[in-house]
Design an enzyme around this catalytic site. Structure first.
Site, PDB file in Angstrom:
ATOM      1  N   ARG B   9       0.828  -1.202   0.000  1.00  0.00           N
ATOM      2  CA  ARG B   9       0.000   0.000   0.000  1.00  0.00           C
ATOM      3  C   ARG B   9       0.869   1.261   0.000  1.00  0.00           C
ATOM      4  O   ARG B   9       1.081   1.868  -1.044  1.00  0.00           O
ATOM      5  CB  ARG B   9      -0.938  -0.004   1.232  1.00  0.00           C
ATOM      6  CG  ARG B   9      -2.171   0.869   1.073  1.00  0.00           C
ATOM      7  CD  ARG B   9      -1.957   2.371   1.294  1.00  0.00           C
ATOM      8  NE  ARG B   9      -1.423   2.686   2.614  1.00  0.00           N
ATOM      9  CZ  ARG B   9      -1.030   3.918   2.954  1.00  0.00           C
ATOM     10  NH1 ARG B   9      -1.097   4.912   2.088  1.00  0.00           N
ATOM     11  NH2 ARG B   9      -0.528   4.143   4.157  1.00  0.00           N
ATOM     12  N   HIS B 201       5.154   4.846  12.380  1.00  0.00           N
ATOM     13  CA  HIS B 201       5.316   4.763  10.923  1.00  0.00           C
ATOM     14  C   HIS B 201       6.377   5.789  10.538  1.00  0.00           C
ATOM     15  O   HIS B 201       6.141   6.992  10.638  1.00  0.00           O
ATOM     16  CB  HIS B 201       3.961   5.078  10.264  1.00  0.00           C
ATOM     17  CG  HIS B 201       3.975   5.127   8.771  1.00  0.00           C
ATOM     18  ND1 HIS B 201       3.571   4.059   7.995  1.00  0.00           N
ATOM     19  CD2 HIS B 201       4.325   6.112   7.899  1.00  0.00           C
ATOM     20  CE1 HIS B 201       3.664   4.381   6.710  1.00  0.00           C
ATOM     21  NE2 HIS B 201       4.118   5.633   6.623  1.00  0.00           N
ATOM     22  N   CYS B 234       7.853   9.858  -0.639  1.00  0.00           N
ATOM     23  CA  CYS B 234       6.789  10.852  -0.497  1.00  0.00           C
ATOM     24  C   CYS B 234       6.723  11.716  -1.752  1.00  0.00           C
ATOM     25  O   CYS B 234       7.751  12.126  -2.271  1.00  0.00           O
ATOM     26  CB  CYS B 234       7.097  11.718   0.714  1.00  0.00           C
ATOM     27  SG  CYS B 234       5.949  13.083   0.948  1.00  0.00           S
ATOM     28  N   ASN B 243       9.560   4.558   3.016  1.00  0.00           N
ATOM     29  CA  ASN B 243       9.410   3.942   4.325  1.00  0.00           C
ATOM     30  C   ASN B 243      10.728   3.304   4.753  1.00  0.00           C
ATOM     31  O   ASN B 243      11.577   2.977   3.926  1.00  0.00           O
ATOM     32  CB  ASN B 243       8.353   2.824   4.246  1.00  0.00           C
ATOM     33  CG  ASN B 243       6.955   3.350   4.019  1.00  0.00           C
ATOM     34  OD1 ASN B 243       6.287   3.777   4.938  1.00  0.00           O
ATOM     35  ND2 ASN B 243       6.529   3.354   2.762  1.00  0.00           N
TER      36      ASN B 243
END
Lengths: 294, 294
Positions: B9, B201, B234, B243
């Protein structure tokens, strides 16, 4: 927090691209313009072993001389020490290795012989007014032996401290260390080498370098090595990133409220410039991502 | 330590390369084969907003169903929630944003409206036997507003906790956080949301992601998001890494003596495979550097 800028030496020494003496001096000038005051400028080793460092004397002859800037040169033996002193370094960085196999392959001498090399230099360094810092390589793991017993690192630190050197560094030469290991080794070294300043040298090969830097600071370390752009990949992991990047470290320190005297905008400019000299993007991320927004 | 594998995701959603449904399912199968048991499988948002996630139902229809594997779907509104439940997710991940400007631009609703969206879903989720985790985005800084007051994050955490959700996550959406901030925010959130499980996160955009992961663990967090390969850059920092990489996180945890159930060799294979699917090297470094030698 004191930063030792190692890009001119550890950063460049494994670069495939030949970097001119003028560019090495320009890199050092940019480091100084960024607020860095302690710089590992070059390495006085045999030119056949590290061709990139063959111009050590020329680099030292060309760097700006300022009362507030200190230059270090890496030396592995008496010949290198004499060259470094003649070239006018402020300090020498000697290397001992915590793993016998790495010592024999990389330094071409036993661990005991490398300690003896330092012993033989200390008095002359003091007489010459040159500081001595000793880096313990492979303190967190060895590419040949794997685990390096912490007891071996601490015994070596104790031996080196007894020689009366000004500073001892724990180096994660191949970038395998983790924060818990940093905390243990720093505490152990502080106990084994009381009164000796501690420095840490981290590579970000496995993305643990910045976590290790924070762990070192938390454990009381006041000096960290880093390189503009994060250049300085290890020859044993050719595609992996190198030293922790000075600009990324300074972002981390700034946002953590820890003063270093270094300035991010100038470091980002220097990192961009260095990428241009090397003809490839550098591993450091601040130049791509930018600082904190706003 | 529980890892939520978010590559299907958050990892893929901003990838320029279109990834087929079959490859998304293969990625999830590889995550499971690596020992990961909690997977953010897809996002039930409008296909026009995130084209890469247009096949959410097809992905969920194709993943292996096992009693020990839990699938999460990101939802931003009632329509998404209904789709996620119909597709058979085990939990939904809702997002509220700590910065009003980011909320309006990214979610197209005010912060208060996003909290209301969660409030409207909680009872139905419970009735459907679906867990609810709420992610607080931009908790460490906003690309538009810069500093996000910690008081705003904690007030939001308190509001969300009162809704009776199972888990709250602090998300460093743009990768600006540092460990000291993690320690403060986690402690504050634990106090503001007593009894609610905390997840973090992190993005490694500025090389602070792994240091932040360690800080979160030290502060008592037991669930971390990560993505195989470290994919998931991003859109506000196009060239920056995404990530934290699952394989790099697992190396860090393994060497720190922290069990996660995930296995490095399979993760490295999955990371290499994913780089092939995306046609570019992934940011994670373990696949290049290898694990601890020996």
């Amino acid at each position: 927090m004191e930063i030792v800028e190692v890009s001119p030496r550890d950063g460049l020494q494994n670069e495939a691209v030949h970097v001119s003496t003028a560019d090495k001096i320009a890199l050092i000038e940019r480091a100084i313009a960024s607020g860095l005051r302690r710089i590992e400028a070059t390495s006085f080793v045999h030119p056949a072993a590290v061709p990139q460092m063959a111009d050590a004397e020329a680099v030292m002859a060309g760097v700006p001389r300022r009362a507030d800037v200190s230059y270090s040169g890496l030396v592995l033996n008496r010949r290198g020490f004499d060259r470094a002193v003649a070239a006018g370094v402020d300090e020498v960085n000697c290397v001992v290795v915590a793993s016998e196999t790495f010592s024999l392959r990389n330094q071409r001498m036993s661990v005991a012989d490398s300690v003896q090399t330092v012993r033989d230099l200390v008095d002359d360094a003091r007489a010459a007014g040159v500081g001595v810092s000793v880096t313990i390589a492979t303190a967190f793991g060895c590419p040949f032996e794997g685990e390096v017993p912490e007891s071996a690192v601490l015994a070596l630190a104790s031996q080196v401290a007894e020689l009366g050197v000004g500073e001892i560094a724990l180096a994660d030469t191949i970038g395998v260390g983790v924060p818990a290991q940093v905390a243990r080794l720093v505490a152990g070294t502080a106990a084994a080498a009381p009164g000796t300043r501690l420095r840490c040298h981290f590579h970000n090969t496995r993305n643990t370098g910045y976590a290790n830097a924070i762990a070192a600071i938390d454990a009381g370390v006041t000096v960290l090595d880093s390189s503009i752009g994060g250049i300085g990949g290890c020859p044993f992991a050719p595609d992996a990133t190198g030293n922790i990047a000075t600009e990324d470290l300074v972002y981390l320190l700034d946002r953590s409220g820890i003063a270093s005297g270094a300035r991010l905008p100038e470091l980002i400019e220097a990192s961009d410039w260095l990428g241009g000299v090397l003809g490839a993007p550098v591993p450091g991320q601040l130049a791509r991502a930018g600082g904190f927004p706003g």
